[in-house]
Scaffold this active site. Structure first.
Site, PDB file in Angstrom:
ATOM      1  NE  ARG A 164      17.542  10.891  -6.273  1.00  0.00           N
ATOM      2  CZ  ARG A 164      17.053  11.758  -5.415  1.00  0.00           C
ATOM      3  NH1 ARG A 164      16.316  12.761  -5.775  1.00  0.00           N
ATOM      4  NH2 ARG A 164      17.237  11.520  -4.175  1.00  0.00           N
ATOM      5  CB  SER A 253      21.122   5.347  -4.531  1.00  0.00           C
ATOM      6  OG  SER A 253      21.684   5.546  -3.407  1.00  0.00           O
ATOM      7  CD  GLU A 353      18.730   7.152  -7.929  1.00  0.00           C
ATOM      8  OE1 GLU A 353      19.792   7.848  -8.029  1.00  0.00           O
ATOM      9  OE2 GLU A 353      18.337   6.971  -6.846  1.00  0.00           O
TER      10      GLU A 353
END
Length: 357
Positions: A164, A253, A353
């Site tokens: 990520r 998420s 995130e």
């Protein structure tokens, strides 16, 4: 180039948070960016690049000039014996791009179906799901330097992909200067992606490592599923677990799955034998952040109008509606409370995130 003032951003972020942009520029071509940077009033910046708004938490009105990326286009660039090279404009909806590649017979992105957001954001986040990350299917991208106006191209190595993560999530070094754009350095706020190219493998092989996909394959009684079948299974699984942002505001998420050493994992297993964990190729162990959050009792709980989704503790949701929407402050208060709980019980720091603006 279309320039708008005092623009409501609630429709532009999937959390549905109420906020406004002082100035918003709709970018529909590279020429629009060049025109923007030639405008003395607008070129001063700073800029905030906005795609589908699926990975952001707005904590107030946005003062930087918002660049709403709306560059479209899907095309086959090249076909070789080993791959199809497909290009997409940064403003294309990611899921629509995946569906288009399959419709054209170009398999390889099916495990990434139904991930919210736009194509331009996919390399920034190095999106991933069900055993495939963007870097596994990446060829190159085009971007524009927001200081010099120059266009440039980066390959996978220059994007410095991680979990990520990419070069676009790190601030430029002060030594980068104003003249050129050295590769391998931070590009956050310095460059904007305009086009992305994918290398889709020939021959194609299904990626079925995840338990949920293997279960679907077994239930269907299929030894060698097609890419379309995997696409359909992934869509079904995601729809069953994750809320539709059009119905319940969310940013997908909210936390990254943390990685630990085998020794750390063994210590946690000794205390919590049921912890969900996955061995990684580099020898580390990835832990399921959703499981950690659920184990701390957060599933279904709320702080103000920010809540933890009942079906998946990894997802924070908007329990407000319309003008009475959740605030970015409420979302971050809940996120920090979850981080504290997980750290106190497991000694693990969860990393969000989404980008907090």
């Amino acid at each position: 180039m279309v320039v708008e003032k005092n623009v409501p951003l609630q429709p532009c972020n999937t959390f549905g948070i109420v906020a406004r942009a002082q100035t918003l520029v709709r970018v529909r071509s590279v020429a629009d960016l060049q025109q923007l940077l030639a405008d003395q009033a607008l070129a001063r910046g700073p800029f905030f690049v906005l795609g589908g708004g699926s990975n952001i938490v707005l904590t107030g009105d946005v003062k930087p000039t918002v660049l709403k990326m709306e560059i479209k286009g899907l095309r086959l660039v090249e076909q070789t014996e080993r791959a199809w090279i497909v290009e997409a404009g940064a403003g294309e909806v990611w899921h629509d791009c995946v569906a288009w590649t399959l419709a054209q017979g170009f398999a390889g992105l099916e495990n990434l179906a139904l991930i919210p957001g736009t194509v331009g954001a996919s390399p920034v986040q190095n999106i991933g799901a069900y055993g495939v990350e963007l870097q596994d299917r990446f060829e190159s991208l085009d971007a524009v330097d927001l200081i010099t106006g120059q266009s440039f191209t980066l390959d996978a190595a220059q994007c410095a992909f991680g979990y990520r993560d990419s070069v676009f999530k790190h601030a430029p070094s002060p030594a980068q200067g104003q003249g050129g754009l050295p590769r391998g350095m931070g590009l956050a706020g310095r460059a904007v992606i305009t086009h992305v190219r994918f290398r889709l493998p020939r021959p194609w092989k299904p990626v079925l490592g995840y338990l949920e996909l293997e279960r679907r394959r077994a239930e269907a009684g299929v030894d060698q599923p097609t890419a379309q079948q995997i696409f359909d299974w992934v869509c079904d699984i995601r729809r069953a677990k994750l809320p539709d942002p059009a119905v319940v505001g969310n940013a997908g998420s909210f936390f990254k799955n943390p990685t630990v050493t085998p020794e750390q994992c063994a210590d946690i297993i000794a205390r919590d034998p049921k912890i969900v964990h996955y061995p990684m190729p580099d020898g580390s162990i990835k832990l399921a952040a959703g499981w950690l959050i659920d184990a701390c009792g957060w599933k279904g709980k709320s702080v103000g109008k920010a809540g933890v989704y009942e079906k998946q503790a990894l997802v924070l949701v908007n329990r407000g509606q319309g003008a009475d929407s959740v605030t970015g402050g409420e979302v971050m208060t809940l996120a920090r409370a979850i981080q504290t709980s997980v750290y106190e019980r497991f000694g693990i720091r969860l990393e969000p995130e989404p980008v907090v603006v």
